[in-house]
Design an enzyme around this catalytic site. Structure first.
Site, PDB file in Angstrom:
ATOM      1  N   LYS A 125      14.363  60.706 -73.976  1.00 10.69           N
ATOM      2  CA  LYS A 125      14.365  60.207 -75.358  1.00 10.69           C
ATOM      3  C   LYS A 125      15.097  61.150 -76.306  1.00 10.69           C
ATOM      4  O   LYS A 125      15.796  60.702 -77.223  1.00 10.69           O
ATOM      5  CB  LYS A 125      12.923  59.972 -75.832  1.00 10.69           C
ATOM      6  CG  LYS A 125      12.258  58.784 -75.156  1.00 10.69           C
ATOM      7  CD  LYS A 125      10.840  58.573 -75.639  1.00 10.69           C
ATOM      8  CE  LYS A 125      10.217  57.358 -74.965  1.00 10.69           C
ATOM      9  NZ  LYS A 125       8.827  57.126 -75.392  1.00 10.69           N
ATOM     10  N   LYS A 208      13.800  46.907 -65.460  1.00 11.15           N
ATOM     11  CA  LYS A 208      12.413  46.507 -65.695  1.00 11.15           C
ATOM     12  C   LYS A 208      12.308  45.807 -67.047  1.00 11.15           C
ATOM     13  O   LYS A 208      12.970  46.197 -68.011  1.00 11.15           O
ATOM     14  CB  LYS A 208      11.530  47.749 -65.670  1.00 11.15           C
ATOM     15  CG  LYS A 208      10.041  47.457 -65.665  1.00 11.15           C
ATOM     16  CD  LYS A 208       9.222  48.721 -65.446  1.00 11.15           C
ATOM     17  CE  LYS A 208       9.139  49.566 -66.686  1.00 11.15           C
ATOM     18  NZ  LYS A 208       8.138  50.649 -66.571  1.00 11.15           N
ATOM     19  N   LYS A 211      10.147  46.016 -73.871  1.00  9.71           N
ATOM     20  CA  LYS A 211      10.273  45.549 -75.257  1.00  9.71           C
ATOM     21  C   LYS A 211      11.511  46.096 -75.949  1.00  9.71           C
ATOM     22  O   LYS A 211      11.907  45.614 -76.993  1.00  9.71           O
ATOM     23  CB  LYS A 211       9.019  45.873 -76.063  1.00  9.71           C
ATOM     24  CG  LYS A 211       8.460  47.259 -75.947  1.00  9.71           C
ATOM     25  CD  LYS A 211       7.185  47.367 -76.749  1.00  9.71           C
ATOM     26  CE  LYS A 211       6.183  48.389 -76.317  1.00  9.71           C
ATOM     27  NZ  LYS A 211       5.776  48.435 -74.946  1.00  9.71           N
TER      28      LYS A 211
END
Length: 345
Positions: A125, A208, A211
């Site tokens: 991230k 995968k 969201k």
């Protein structure tokens, strides 16, 4: 030093279990449901289950306050609608149990900088947006996660494969604390979600379902309207071959649809391949869309019913928080005593 571990034994003799998800969207998606919630509903019969909406974790990245509040309530409503039973499990919002943040601080003090810096999710991230833009909260996210788990002295933690590293840190911290201050924490074991429960994006079936998907058409949400679910399934990526068979490597799109259908219907992949022998992709998509609508509609309707009665939803969440606080406060009191804090009078 008192080496005796704290005793918490429920009258029913069942082991404890803790898991949770972030309220980072207005709806959970099919991957959350089939990959986690379905397992949670089954496990609540065999465990004293503590399930939380992890709003403290959510603010490690910028959030709109009104949106976060709404998403937290919507996530809790979907837990209940999907089968989390308030009479079997403690369902609560993470920030309603202060001991989560309090224990995280103690665990921060026994975690090495290098140890925390090796966490893959933080590296991924921070590399995306730059280390300077990453918060200290994001860096210490796995330590808060360790506190979440250890407060409830669970023997099992249902996690995806991508969370295994965080659970290993939790185990390391529990062992370290026990070694320094006396036996305090149960060392939790991973309950890894089965590979068959992994759901992939309908538009990018190699990835995968998430969201954060680039194309919302690849994501089936529990709060989607019936016609939206049908449209997404019918526009799912397949291939040019035309045969309906499971082959994850060469036919990821068709394999994903078969996997979803199997989980929704209870039929094996082999049964589905036999049923659709000689049929086209349109038949598979049409039947799957009908099955998904029939399965998801009652969940969505129940969630909307709960959201339309805020007082009842608040009552259920308060009940769960009271149960969680009872055990969390007991664990925290032991930790505070072990590290040498003066007991408040």
């Amino acid at each position: 030093m008192n080496d005796k571990a704290p005793v918490y034994q429920a009258a029913n003799g069942k082991p404890n279990l803790l898991s949770g998800m972030q309220p980072s969207a207005g709806s959970l998606h099919l991957g959350n449901y089939l990959g986690a919630l379905v397992n949670w509903t089954k496990m609540q019969d065999d465990f004293n289950a503590y399930y939380c909406v992890v709003d403290l974790h959510a603010i490690t990245v910028p959030q709109d306050p009104a949106e976060l509040r709404a998403n937290t309530r919507r996530t809790a409503a979907q837990y209940l609608a999907a089968g989390i039973d308030e009479n079997k499990s403690a369902l609560f919002i993470q920030s309603h149990v202060p001991a989560h943040a309090q224990l995280a601080w103690v665990l921060n003090t026994i975690t090495g900088m290098g140890e925390a810096g090796r966490m893959t999710q933080f590296k991924d991230k921070s590399q995306k947006n730059g280390v300077d833009s990453a918060s200290v909260g994001l860096f210490t996210y796995p330590i808060l996660q360790a506190a979440d788990i250890l407060l409830y002295q669970p023997k099992a933690v249902p996690v995806g494969e991508d969370q295994r590293q965080h659970l290993e840190l939790t185990r390391d911290l529990a062992n370290r604390f026990n070694s320094r201050f006396g036996n305090t924490f149960v060392i939790p074991e991973a309950h890894i979600v089965k590979e068959t429960a992994k759901i992939y994006d309908l538009q990018v079936p190699e990835a995968k379902m998430s969201k954060s998907a680039a194309d919302p058409k690849g994501l089936i949400n529990l709060m989607d309207a019936d016609n939206v679910i049908t449209k997404k399934v019918k526009s799912a990526v397949t291939d040019a071959e035309g045969s309906i068979r499971f082959d994850r490597e060469n036919k990821p799109g068709v394999s994903n649809l078969l996997g979803i259908y199997s989980l929704i219907s209870g039929m094996s992949i082999a049964q589905l391949e036999d049923n659709f022998a000689g049929a086209g992709y349109g038949a598979l998509k049409g039947e799957l869309a009908e099955a998904l609508v029939a399965h998801i509609a009652p969940i969505r309707n129940r969630a909307e019913e709960l959201l339309s009665d805020p007082a009842e939803l608040d009552r259920l969440l308060a009940k769960g928080a009271a149960q969680a606080n009872e055990l969390a406060e007991q664990t925290l009191a032991t930790v505070y005593d072990r590290v040498g804090f003066v007991k408040a009078q």
